[in-house]
Scaffold this active site. Structure first.
Site, PDB file in Angstrom:
ATOM      1  N   LYS A  45       0.815  -1.126   0.032  1.00 14.28           N
ATOM      2  CA  LYS A  45      -0.058   0.096  -0.011  1.00 14.28           C
ATOM      3  C   LYS A  45       0.936   1.369  -0.059  1.00 14.28           C
ATOM      4  O   LYS A  45       1.796   1.093   0.512  1.00 14.28           O
ATOM      5  CB  LYS A  45      -0.931  -0.142   1.424  1.00 14.28           C
ATOM      6  CG  LYS A  45      -0.106   0.100   2.531  1.00 14.28           C
ATOM      7  CD  LYS A  45      -1.112   0.567   3.783  1.00 14.28           C
ATOM      8  CE  LYS A  45      -1.362   1.939   4.079  1.00 14.28           C
ATOM      9  NZ  LYS A  45      -0.204   2.545   4.721  1.00 14.28           N
TER      10      LYS A  45
ATOM     11  N   ASP B 162      -1.843  -5.960   2.542  1.00 14.69           N
ATOM     12  CA  ASP B 162      -2.177  -5.061   3.954  1.00 14.69           C
ATOM     13  C   ASP B 162      -1.555  -5.864   5.068  1.00 14.69           C
ATOM     14  O   ASP B 162      -2.260  -7.045   5.192  1.00 14.69           O
ATOM     15  CB  ASP B 162      -3.689  -4.849   3.840  1.00 14.69           C
ATOM     16  CG  ASP B 162      -4.045  -4.022   4.935  1.00 14.69           C
ATOM     17  OD1 ASP B 162      -3.493  -4.005   6.186  1.00 14.69           O
ATOM     18  OD2 ASP B 162      -4.729  -3.065   4.671  1.00 14.69           O
ATOM     19  N   HIS B 163      -0.588  -5.186   5.700  1.00 12.72           N
ATOM     20  CA  HIS B 163       0.225  -6.143   6.708  1.00 12.72           C
ATOM     21  C   HIS B 163      -0.666  -6.382   7.887  1.00 12.72           C
ATOM     22  O   HIS B 163      -0.305  -6.884   8.750  1.00 12.72           O
ATOM     23  CB  HIS B 163       1.527  -5.408   6.779  1.00 12.72           C
ATOM     24  CG  HIS B 163       1.485  -4.257   7.987  1.00 12.72           C
ATOM     25  ND1 HIS B 163       0.920  -2.928   7.483  1.00 12.72           N
ATOM     26  CD2 HIS B 163       1.620  -4.102   9.242  1.00 12.72           C
ATOM     27  CE1 HIS B 163       1.132  -1.924   8.630  1.00 12.72           C
ATOM     28  NE2 HIS B 163       1.654  -2.887   9.615  1.00 12.72           N
TER      29      HIS B 163
ATOM     30  N   LYS C 211      -1.275  -9.817  10.841  1.00 14.17           N
ATOM     31  CA  LYS C 211      -1.315 -10.006  12.493  1.00 14.17           C
ATOM     32  C   LYS C 211      -1.929 -11.044  12.878  1.00 14.17           C
ATOM     33  O   LYS C 211      -3.216 -11.414  12.530  1.00 14.17           O
ATOM     34  CB  LYS C 211      -1.645  -8.684  12.919  1.00 14.17           C
ATOM     35  CG  LYS C 211      -0.608  -7.570  12.714  1.00 14.17           C
ATOM     36  CD  LYS C 211      -1.128  -6.116  13.272  1.00 14.17           C
ATOM     37  CE  LYS C 211      -0.698  -5.015  12.769  1.00 14.17           C
ATOM     38  NZ  LYS C 211       0.583  -4.813  13.126  1.00 14.17           N
TER      39      LYS C 211
ATOM     40  N   GLU D 108      -1.183   5.346  17.801  1.00 14.77           N
ATOM     41  CA  GLU D 108       0.269   5.079  17.653  1.00 14.77           C
ATOM     42  C   GLU D 108       0.892   6.209  18.682  1.00 14.77           C
ATOM     43  O   GLU D 108       0.500   7.509  18.624  1.00 14.77           O
ATOM     44  CB  GLU D 108       0.701   5.277  16.407  1.00 14.77           C
ATOM     45  CG  GLU D 108       0.250   4.352  15.545  1.00 14.77           C
ATOM     46  CD  GLU D 108       1.010   4.288  14.262  1.00 14.77           C
ATOM     47  OE1 GLU D 108       1.916   3.437  13.818  1.00 14.77           O
ATOM     48  OE2 GLU D 108       0.591   5.136  13.489  1.00 14.77           O
TER      49      GLU D 108
ATOM     50  N   ASP E 106      -3.617   6.690   5.178  1.00 11.10           N
ATOM     51  CA  ASP E 106      -2.445   5.664   5.557  1.00 11.10           C
ATOM     52  C   ASP E 106      -3.138   4.559   6.399  1.00 11.10           C
ATOM     53  O   ASP E 106      -2.468   3.542   6.518  1.00 11.10           O
ATOM     54  CB  ASP E 106      -1.857   6.794   6.435  1.00 11.10           C
ATOM     55  CG  ASP E 106      -0.378   5.891   6.795  1.00 11.10           C
ATOM     56  OD1 ASP E 106       0.254   5.153   5.807  1.00 11.10           O
ATOM     57  OD2 ASP E 106      -0.055   5.727   7.972  1.00 11.10           O
TER      58      ASP E 106
ATOM     59  N   HIS F 241      -6.068  -0.570   6.673  1.00  6.86           N
ATOM     60  CA  HIS F 241      -6.070  -1.514   7.791  1.00  6.86           C
ATOM     61  C   HIS F 241      -7.405  -1.393   8.826  1.00  6.86           C
ATOM     62  O   HIS F 241      -7.902  -2.393   9.119  1.00  6.86           O
ATOM     63  CB  HIS F 241      -4.795  -0.925   8.726  1.00  6.86           C
ATOM     64  CG  HIS F 241      -3.410  -0.768   8.063  1.00  6.86           C
ATOM     65  ND1 HIS F 241      -2.971  -1.594   7.136  1.00  6.86           N
ATOM     66  CD2 HIS F 241      -2.693   0.239   8.357  1.00  6.86           C
ATOM     67  CE1 HIS F 241      -1.891  -1.417   6.682  1.00  6.86           C
ATOM     68  NE2 HIS F 241      -1.683  -0.365   7.371  1.00  6.86           N
TER      69      HIS F 241
ATOM     70  N   LYS G 167      -1.641   9.621  15.221  1.00 10.59           N
ATOM     71  CA  LYS G 167      -0.388   9.634  15.627  1.00 10.59           C
ATOM     72  C   LYS G 167      -0.138  10.649  16.937  1.00 10.59           C
ATOM     73  O   LYS G 167      -0.926  11.496  16.964  1.00 10.59           O
ATOM     74  CB  LYS G 167       0.646   9.950  14.505  1.00 10.59           C
ATOM     75  CG  LYS G 167       0.436   9.354  13.301  1.00 10.59           C
ATOM     76  CD  LYS G 167       1.726   8.956  12.741  1.00 10.59           C
ATOM     77  CE  LYS G 167       1.578   7.936  11.434  1.00 10.59           C
ATOM     78  NZ  LYS G 167       1.918   6.661  11.591  1.00 10.59           N
TER      79      LYS G 167
HETATM   80  C1  BG6 Z   1       1.588   1.458   7.950  1.00 11.80           C
HETATM   81  C2  BG6 Z   1       1.548   2.991   8.048  1.00 11.80           C
HETATM   82  O1  BG6 Z   1       0.855   1.120   7.000  1.00 11.80           O
HETATM   83  O2  BG6 Z   1       1.153   1.264   9.248  1.00 11.80           O
HETATM   84  C3  BG6 Z   1       2.354   3.583   9.071  1.00 11.80           C
HETATM   85  O3  BG6 Z   1       1.868   3.672   6.730  1.00 11.80           O
HETATM   86  C4  BG6 Z   1       1.962   2.989  10.418  1.00 11.80           C
HETATM   87  O4  BG6 Z   1       2.264   5.112   9.298  1.00 11.80           O
HETATM   88  C5  BG6 Z   1       1.902   1.688  10.427  1.00 11.80           C
HETATM   89  O5  BG6 Z   1       2.597   3.617  11.490  1.00 11.80           O
HETATM   90  C6  BG6 Z   1       1.372   1.068  11.458  1.00 11.80           C
HETATM   91  O6  BG6 Z   1       1.215  -0.487  11.539  1.00 11.80           O
HETATM   92  P1  BG6 Z   1       1.557  -1.215  12.976  1.00 11.80           P
HETATM   93  O7  BG6 Z   1       1.758  -2.655  12.462  1.00 11.80           O
HETATM   94  O8  BG6 Z   1       2.910  -0.619  13.591  1.00 11.80           O
HETATM   95  O9  BG6 Z   1       0.331  -1.123  13.501  1.00 11.80           O
END
Ligand code: BG6
Length: 512
Positions: free
Chosen positions: A170, A199-200, A204, A238, A257, A262, A362
């Site tokens: 992404k 989508d990481h 999880k 975050e 973002d 997500h 953030k």
């Molecule tokens: C990313 C965003 O996709 O996900 C970042 O670009 C964000 O801005 C991050 O910090 C958060 O991922 P995680 O796995 O740390 O919750």
């Protein structure tokens, strides 16, 4: 023939499955952050668990002037810094590092792809990777179309000898229109089954467990609807700021973002109907159906049901931190949001009238992603003549990260002669229940791509629907620049309007 030796393969194989299919992974952007922090550590973890194929190679490509040896040296340094494992297994790494190669080159230059194709022929022969190639775009989105086209022109998209897959990180587009256009670009050279949109969050364990929890247990699903659930909250908080990514962030903002991808992914797992099976398309169709049911926001709806914010300087964990506008590569008059909240409705039979509140920010006081299912309260009739003033309704909390777990809160009688109630909780913690090693979150995704299981990857239609949900918000926000930015100090839970969004409905955010 250079082959990787796998450790305790039988034992691990029995637990997780088989090693992935023979293949060579090509990473575009091999000198970047994603490669050293996440991709290579994830591949190393897969190797430790016996899940990398015996016949494997990794080819890095980027502009930096390195050769195979200097790339291997660099990765050997980086892995020691970024491995997620407590004990470093030199033997596994020694086997893996021998399978690393590097092609320097400019992504615009067709010669880069000719060199890459030639190297892949050699690697296929040496490592018996059977012409199976996975191209991973760990690069800024502006070059997605370019690389995809160049790979097509170099015929690296062909699937005559083996398979060829393109993994796209992404952001997949900047808005609805650009996502459709990017997809059109990719589809000129690749078929849908070859495009793997990552989508990481779906890597999880706790996110994957949302479906297992809902459909692997009998007691919750009958309650999972508008009759029993009052509302749902999703928070992705975050502590970090933009971490040197001002350039990217100025164009993105948190709606693009975090929320468009997500958070909508998590919402779809919480709200979707039971799929017919756990097969990729059944799950992906279920997610799409529920996202299609999200009520589109009108411009007025955007004004009343969304909130945006931007942090000013403040204190996080006792440290003084800069405001967003003071960060490198950020305009001093920036209108980019670093906080967003929205109230959405899923207009279907199951969820009619149940609000879903989403927020992400953030520089909030705590790093925490969680989902709260707020059930409706019990009738208070029995407690009328007792000192109990209020019954708190049950909550089911999914702690996605950190402190992964699930918690159910309920009322209990405080021991003693007078009837007092207290909210107590049943708490399942991953770290207490399972022996797991910490991963990067990319292991499962890379593995699934190598074994051709697209369940956790987004189809083009899902990406487009997610943009359709975000688009009215983006449109209103860009046509009405914020007048109060910055509107929350770093280290606080976002702008006052975010609290008001809930207070108006007689509710409050659950702050982790
Ligand atoms: C990313 C965003 O996709 O996900 C970042 O670009 C964000 O801005 C991050 O910090 C958060 O991922 P995680 O796995 O740390 O919750």
């Amino acid at each position: 023939m250079a082959e990787m030796k796998l450790h305790s393969e039988a034992a691990v194989g029995a637990r997780y499955g088989r090693p992935a299919d023979p293949c060579a992974i090509v990473i575009f952007g091999a000198s970047g952050d994603l490669t050293k922090r996440l991709l290579v550590p994830a591949l190393y973890n897969l190797a430790c668990d016996g899940l990398l194929p015996r016949n494997f190679a990794l080819v890095g490509t980027a502009l930096s002037d390195m050769d195979h040896e200097s790339f291997r040296d660099q990765m050997s340094k980086d892995i020691r810094q970024f491995t997620t494992r407590d004990a470093f297994d030199e033997r596994v790494w020694d086997d893996l590092v021998r399978c690393l190669y590097y092609v320097p080159g400019n992504f615009e230059d067709p010669a880069t792809y000719r060199r890459l194709a030639q190297l892949l022929d050699e690697v296929d022969a040496k490592h018996q990777t059977r012409g199976n190639h996975l191209f991973y775009l760990a690069v800024p989105p502006v070059v997605f179309s370019l690389i995809s086209r160049q790979l097509g022109q170099a015929r690296l998209t062909d699937e005559e000898k083996g398979w060829s897959r393109l993994v796209v990180e992404k952001p997949f587009g900047h808005d609805f229109e650009s996502a459709v256009s990017l997809d059109g670009d990719l589809r000129q050279h690749w078929q849908e089954h070859q495009i793997w949109r990552i989508d990481h969050y779906l890597g999880k364990e706790t996110v994957q467990n949302l479906l297992t929890f809902r459909f692997g247990n009998g007691i919750f699903e009958p309650l999972w609807n508008r009759h029993h659930i009052d509302h749902v909250q999703l928070t992705a908080a975050e502590k970090i700021g933009v971490e040197g990514r001002g350039n990217y962030y100025e164009r993105a903002g948190i709606l693009r973002d975090m929320i468009q991808n997500h958070m909508l992914q998590m919402l779809s797992y919480i709200a979707m109907e039971a799929p017919t099976s756990f097969h990729a398309d059944d799950i992906r169709n279920g997610k799409i159906e529920v996202l299609k049911a999200i009520r589109p926001l009108t411009p007025e709806g955007v004004l009343t049901n969304t909130v945006r914010g931007q942090y000013s300087g403040g204190t996080v964990d006792g440290n003084v931190v800069l405001g967003y506008r003071e960060e490198p590569d950020v305009s001093q008059t920036s209108h980019t949001e670093t906080f967003a909240a929205a109230k959405l409705f899923v207009d279907n039979w199951r969820w009619a009238g149940v609000p879903f509140y989403l927020r992400s920010g953030k520089r909030l006081p705590k790093r925490s992603t969680e989902v709260t299912i707020q059930f409706k309260g019990a009738p208070e009739v029995l407690f009328r003549d007792t000192p109990v003033e209020r019954l708190e309704a049950n909550k089911l909390l999914f702690h996605i990260q950190p402190d992964e777990g699930i918690e159910l809160s309920f009322q209990a009688k405080v021991p003693g002669p007078i009837l007092h109630l207290q909210t107590v909780r049943m708490h399942f913690e991953y770290k207490a229940a399972f022996e797991t090693t910490r991963g990067t979150g990319y292991e499962r995704l890379l593995y699934d791509c190598m074994i051709k299981d697209p369940t956790l990857f987004s189809r083009a239609d899902l990406v487009e629907i997610a943009w359709k949900i975000a688009q009215p918000i983006l449109d209103v926000w860009s046509s009405l620049p914020p007048r109060d930015f910055p509107n929350y100090p770093a280290g606080t839970w976002g702008p006052r309007d975010a609290a008001l969004l809930m207070e108006r409905d007689g509710l409050e955010w659950r702050n982790p």
